[in-house]
Design a protein around this motif. Structure first.
Motif, PDB file in Angstrom:
ATOM      1  N   UNK A 139       0.641  -1.183   0.008  1.00 26.57           N
ATOM      2  CA  UNK A 139       0.053  -0.118  -0.007  1.00 26.57           C
ATOM      3  C   UNK A 139       0.939   1.290   0.135  1.00 26.57           C
ATOM      4  N   UNK A 140       2.044   1.130   0.212  1.00 27.64           N
ATOM      5  CA  UNK A 140       2.933   2.543   0.131  1.00 27.64           C
ATOM      6  C   UNK A 140       3.762   2.392  -0.720  1.00 27.64           C
ATOM      7  N   UNK A 141       3.616   2.309  -2.107  1.00 22.72           N
ATOM      8  CA  UNK A 141       4.444   2.306  -3.306  1.00 22.72           C
ATOM      9  C   UNK A 141       3.991   3.060  -4.356  1.00 22.72           C
ATOM     10  N   UNK A 142       4.759   3.969  -4.822  1.00 21.56           N
ATOM     11  CA  UNK A 142       4.099   4.753  -6.202  1.00 21.56           C
ATOM     12  C   UNK A 142       3.900   4.006  -7.247  1.00 21.56           C
ATOM     13  N   UNK A 143       4.558   3.043  -7.661  1.00 15.33           N
ATOM     14  CA  UNK A 143       4.011   2.166  -8.887  1.00 15.33           C
ATOM     15  C   UNK A 143       4.806   0.786  -8.655  1.00 15.33           C
ATOM     16  N   UNK A 180      10.573  17.165 -17.864  1.00 13.76           N
ATOM     17  CA  UNK A 180      11.135  18.409 -17.700  1.00 13.76           C
ATOM     18  C   UNK A 180       9.878  19.431 -18.373  1.00 13.76           C
ATOM     19  N   UNK A 181       9.407  19.261 -19.548  1.00 11.39           N
ATOM     20  CA  UNK A 181       8.350  19.731 -20.388  1.00 11.39           C
ATOM     21  C   UNK A 181       6.933  19.429 -19.575  1.00 11.39           C
ATOM     22  N   UNK A 182       6.755  18.721 -18.730  1.00 12.84           N
ATOM     23  CA  UNK A 182       5.614  18.709 -17.908  1.00 12.84           C
ATOM     24  C   UNK A 182       5.665  19.512 -16.695  1.00 12.84           C
ATOM     25  N   UNK A 183       7.019  19.864 -16.185  1.00 16.21           N
ATOM     26  CA  UNK A 183       7.270  20.459 -15.110  1.00 16.21           C
ATOM     27  C   UNK A 183       6.832  19.382 -13.962  1.00 16.21           C
ATOM     28  N   UNK A 184       7.406  18.238 -13.700  1.00 11.24           N
ATOM     29  CA  UNK A 184       7.423  17.182 -12.951  1.00 11.24           C
ATOM     30  C   UNK A 184       8.629  16.682 -12.617  1.00 11.24           C
ATOM     31  N   UNK A 185       8.685  16.118 -11.322  1.00  9.70           N
ATOM     32  CA  UNK A 185      10.147  15.425 -11.086  1.00  9.70           C
ATOM     33  C   UNK A 185      10.306  14.341 -11.779  1.00  9.70           C
ATOM     34  N   UNK A 186      11.498  14.050 -12.424  1.00  9.08           N
ATOM     35  CA  UNK A 186      11.875  12.786 -13.032  1.00  9.08           C
ATOM     36  C   UNK A 186      12.743  12.122 -12.054  1.00  9.08           C
ATOM     37  N   UNK A 187      12.084  11.039 -12.037  1.00  9.71           N
ATOM     38  CA  UNK A 187      10.893  10.650 -11.590  1.00  9.71           C
ATOM     39  C   UNK A 187      10.933   9.952 -10.254  1.00  9.71           C
ATOM     40  N   UNK A 188       9.970  10.024  -9.769  1.00  5.38           N
ATOM     41  CA  UNK A 188       9.814   9.006  -8.116  1.00  5.38           C
ATOM     42  C   UNK A 188       9.988   7.737  -8.731  1.00  5.38           C
ATOM     43  N   UNK A 189      10.865   7.097  -8.166  1.00  5.61           N
ATOM     44  CA  UNK A 189      11.049   5.878  -8.059  1.00  5.61           C
ATOM     45  C   UNK A 189       9.632   4.688  -7.822  1.00  5.61           C
ATOM     46  N   UNK A 190       9.485   3.607  -8.428  1.00  6.09           N
ATOM     47  CA  UNK A 190       8.328   2.921  -8.052  1.00  6.09           C
ATOM     48  C   UNK A 190       8.606   2.481  -6.751  1.00  6.09           C
ATOM     49  N   UNK A 257       9.476   6.167   8.398  1.00 10.60           N
ATOM     50  CA  UNK A 257       9.145   7.047   7.252  1.00 10.60           C
ATOM     51  C   UNK A 257       9.536   8.625   7.322  1.00 10.60           C
ATOM     52  N   UNK A 258       9.215   8.855   8.658  1.00  4.83           N
ATOM     53  CA  UNK A 258       9.600  10.285   8.839  1.00  4.83           C
ATOM     54  C   UNK A 258      10.950  10.472   8.742  1.00  4.83           C
ATOM     55  N   UNK A 259      11.796   9.741   9.202  1.00  3.47           N
ATOM     56  CA  UNK A 259      13.264   9.895   8.994  1.00  3.47           C
ATOM     57  C   UNK A 259      13.947   9.915   7.665  1.00  3.47           C
ATOM     58  N   UNK A 260      13.110   9.108   6.689  1.00  4.05           N
ATOM     59  CA  UNK A 260      13.629   9.051   5.519  1.00  4.05           C
ATOM     60  C   UNK A 260      13.148  10.394   4.590  1.00  4.05           C
ATOM     61  N   UNK A 261      12.012  10.590   4.893  1.00  3.02           N
ATOM     62  CA  UNK A 261      11.360  11.810   4.182  1.00  3.02           C
ATOM     63  C   UNK A 261      12.236  12.995   4.440  1.00  3.02           C
ATOM     64  N   UNK A 262      12.522  13.232   5.952  1.00  4.79           N
ATOM     65  CA  UNK A 262      13.434  14.450   6.487  1.00  4.79           C
ATOM     66  C   UNK A 262      14.816  14.221   5.764  1.00  4.79           C
ATOM     67  N   UNK A 296      12.422   2.668   0.961  1.00  5.41           N
ATOM     68  CA  UNK A 296      11.462   3.603   0.816  1.00  5.41           C
ATOM     69  C   UNK A 296      11.359   4.274  -0.798  1.00  5.41           C
ATOM     70  N   UNK A 297      12.645   4.419  -1.459  1.00  7.03           N
ATOM     71  CA  UNK A 297      12.791   5.047  -2.636  1.00  7.03           C
ATOM     72  C   UNK A 297      12.891   3.950  -3.718  1.00  7.03           C
ATOM     73  N   UNK A 298      13.689   3.025  -3.168  1.00  2.21           N
ATOM     74  CA  UNK A 298      14.178   2.092  -4.427  1.00  2.21           C
ATOM     75  C   UNK A 298      15.468   2.713  -4.961  1.00  2.21           C
ATOM     76  N   UNK A 299      16.073   3.756  -4.200  1.00  2.00           N
ATOM     77  CA  UNK A 299      17.462   4.044  -4.349  1.00  2.00           C
ATOM     78  C   UNK A 299      18.159   4.586  -3.328  1.00  2.00           C
ATOM     79  N   UNK A 300      19.471   4.610  -3.527  1.00  2.00           N
ATOM     80  CA  UNK A 300      20.433   5.157  -2.537  1.00  2.00           C
ATOM     81  C   UNK A 300      20.196   6.551  -2.359  1.00  2.00           C
TER      82      UNK A 300
END
Length: 318
Positions: A139-143, A180-190, A257-262, A296-300
């Motif tokens: 339930x806590x994943x972007x995709x 960039x053309x859509x002015x969105x972040x590239x890209x939130x990891x799944x 979750x709070x720690x990784x977001x900060x 949390x992000x799938x990335x270091x």
């Protein structure tokens, strides 16, 4: 050219089809048209959206597609037998099948998610799991990509899913240009968390809210269950039981979750060394922070900072 079919049904939510713009801009940005876009419905013709707008669609058929994507509604809706039949057969006419937001319920009802990992809007994830126990809901994943089946969280997460498809089809450079053309972040990891879920924990009692506020103010400390329980004026056992009941998460998971977001915000907006970020956000060391970022992000952390620099996020020097 890859044929993309978007499956619509009465009262589908317009935002779930924001992903269309990703493929549209990819066509504009690419050296040649890359995607052939089609809007589909059970009977074809005009389909009314949740906003009352209508969209022209083609009827379901046997035509092959590279990708079929089911949109979602403001809440899960009862699917017609014709819709379920078409989606059930989708893997035979498409290389990949996807769902955005509550469209996951359609795929699940058609049996495409049985035994697979999947996600949906955080507000309906537990309903999806309860209604379709064979689905491994995260339930806590972007995709999530599980073989040929792709599912995304709600609303704008469909954009992340579509950008991931463009990247997989035509490379990161094109996907980044489209973002960039859509002015969105590239890209939130799944693997990135649906931070909306954390922001909308909405505990029922003031005591649990006080504990969350205390945690946010003291991320740099150890934050044991005993400390949080004391802030809530409950015993550790009472607190842990009440916290999970009201938020659906354990205290330890919520604090992580709070720690990784900060930490992510610090990595993106400052030049602080990783060791400093880890210390300031309460991780014992950089390795523990790295493992938490991967969960949390799938990335270091380094990748998060590198992506922020590529996207031009301003760095603070103090």
């Amino acid at each position: 050219m890859q044929r993309i079919g978007f499956i619509a049904f009465p009262d589908f939510q317009v935002m779930t089809f924001a992903a269309v713009s990703v493929f549209e801009i990819a066509n504009v940005t690419g050296n040649a048209p890359l995607y052939d876009l089609h809007f589909l419905s059970e009977h074809g013709g005009s389909v009314r959206t949740s906003l009352g707008l209508t969209m022209d669609t083609e009827p379901f058929g046997d035509a092959p597609f590279d990708t079929l994507i089911a949109g979602g509604g403001l809440e899960p809706v009862e699917s017609t037998p014709g819709l379920i039949e078409y989606v059930r057969a989708a893997p035979t006419i498409a290389r990949r099948v996807a769902a955005i937001c509550t469209g996951a319920f359609v795929l699940a009802e058609a049996g495409l998610l049985d035994g697979r990992r999947a996600t949906t809007h955080w507000g309906f994830a537990r309903q999806l799991q309860a209604q379709f126990p064979k689905v491994r809901v995260e339930e806590d994943r972007i995709f999530i990509i599980d073989g040929p089946i792709w599912t995304s969280a709600g609303m704008t997460a469909g954009i992340d899913l579509a950008l991931a498809m463009v990247e997989k089809d035509h490379g990161a450079a094109l996907a980044r240009s489209v973002a960039r053309k859509l002015v969105v972040y590239h890209r939130r990891a799944g693997g990135q968390s649906q931070f909306s879920a954390l922001l909308e924990l909405e505990p029922k009692s003031d005591r649990i809210q006080v504990a969350l506020d205390y945690a946010k103010r003291n991320l740099h400390t150890a934050l044991s269950v005993e400390q949080l329980a004391e802030a809530a004026h409950l015993s550790p056992r009472q607190f842990s039981r009440a916290f999970r009941s009201e938020t659906g998460q354990s205290p330890a998971k919520a604090v992580e979750h709070l720690r990784v977001e900060a930490a992510r915000l610090m990595m993106e907006s400052s030049r602080h060394p990783i060791d400093v970020v880890a210390s300031e956000t309460g991780f014992a060391d950089r390795e523990r922070m790295r493992r938490a970022f991967l969960r949390a992000f799938g990335q270091p952390p380094q990748a998060i900072r590198r992506n922020a620099q590529i996207e031009g996020v301003p760095l603070l020097t103090t």
